[in-house]
Scaffold this motif. Structure first.
Motif, short mmCIF file in Angstrom:
data_model
loop_
_atom_site.label_atom_id
_atom_site.label_comp_id
_atom_site.label_asym_id
_atom_site.label_seq_id
_atom_site.Cartn_x
_atom_site.Cartn_y
_atom_site.Cartn_z
N SER A 84 5.85 -6.17 -6.13
CA SER A 84 6.65 -4.87 -5.73
C SER A 84 8.00 -5.34 -5.27
O SER A 84 8.27 -6.41 -5.26
N LYS A 128 0.76 -1.40 0.15
CA LYS A 128 0.06 -0.04 0.11
C LYS A 128 0.98 1.41 -0.01
O LYS A 128 0.21 2.42 -0.19
N ASP A 129 2.24 1.16 0.26
CA ASP A 129 2.95 2.35 0.24
C ASP A 129 3.50 2.93 -1.36
O ASP A 129 4.31 3.56 -1.40
N ALA A 130 2.91 1.84 -2.22
CA ALA A 130 3.48 2.08 -3.66
C ALA A 130 3.03 3.50 -3.97
O ALA A 130 1.69 3.96 -3.79
N PRO A 131 3.85 4.17 -4.74
CA PRO A 131 3.33 5.55 -5.43
C PRO A 131 2.28 5.53 -6.35
O PRO A 131 2.04 4.27 -6.87
N ARG A 132 1.61 6.35 -6.45
CA ARG A 132 0.21 6.33 -7.47
C ARG A 132 0.51 5.89 -8.79
O ARG A 132 -0.11 5.01 -9.20
N GLU A 133 1.50 6.38 -9.36
CA GLU A 133 1.89 6.26 -10.75
C GLU A 133 2.27 4.58 -10.83
O GLU A 133 1.94 3.84 -11.91
N GLU A 134 3.12 4.03 -9.70
CA GLU A 134 3.47 2.66 -9.94
C GLU A 134 2.06 1.73 -9.67
O GLU A 134 1.92 0.79 -10.50
#
Length: 207
Positions: free
Chosen positions: A126, A104-110
């Motif tokens: 991830s 859930k800490d993935a950046p928006r674009e990722e």
């Protein structure tokens, strides 16, 4: 446009994901679910391209959801989005058929790229999860004990010395020691007590 079903037991998380995806013209959020049972029903109803799925939820967990969707021939691709990256979470989800696993800490674009890739049926992991899985794959597979090694181990567990074990099996003491060294190596232990304890825990010996 990629249709997405958002599944998470936290309303704030669902709201955030819905707003984020709805604001991008590449995606359409076709539904939401707050637990596993709702997720299965919603996926059957909407047949989205991608199910964005949390793992730990009330009533029915994420891994069970993945298996149920497959059993019900729902062809949506499942992209796990969770805070957990432990082996007990990652491996069962991948084995159950998840197309991808993201934290859930993935950046928006990722996250956007991951959903696009999942919609194409491409595997998405991830970096942290990929590293964990690679570490598992690099571990050598546990070797099975041979029949003779099990004979030696049973006698050791019963309290036999090397000499009495050798006499019982009609082999030399040196051969018993060699078998023990092989047993230690296969079980990943350094002494007799640890070998016996590990053998019991792995089911080689019964109580």
């Amino acid at each position: 446009m990629i249709s997405v079903l958002v599944v998470d037991d936290h309303p704030v998380v669902r709201d955030g994901l819905r707003s984020m995806f709805s604001a991008d013209p590449r995606f359409e959020v076709v539904g939401e679910a707050g637990d596993g049972d709702e997720a299965i029903a919603a996926a059957q109803r909407h047949r989205p391209d991608v199910v964005l799925l949390d793992l730990r939820m009330p009533r029915t967990d994420g891994v069970t959801v993945i298996k149920e969707l497959a059993a019900r021939q729902v062809t949506s691709h499942v992209l796990v989005l969770t805070t957990y990256d432990t082996d007990q979470d990652v491996v069962p989800a991948i084995e159950a058929g998840a197309t991808g696993y993201l934290l859930k800490d993935a950046p928006r674009e990722e996250l956007f790229r991951a959903v696009e890739a999942a919609a194409r049926g491409e595997s998405v992991l991830s970096p942290a999860v990929a590293a964990r899985l690679m570490g598992q794959l690099r571990q050598p597979a546990a070797e099975q004990l041979s029949a003779r090694e099990l004979d030696v181990l049973r006698l050791v567990a019963a309290g036999s010395s090397n000499r009495s074990a050798a006499a019982h099996l009609f082999i030399s003491e040196a051969t018993v020691k060699t078998h023990l060294l092989h047993i230690y190596a296969k079980l990943g232990v350094n002494d007799r007590a640890a070998a016996v304890a590990t053998a019991f825990s792995r089911g080689y010996l019964s109580g």
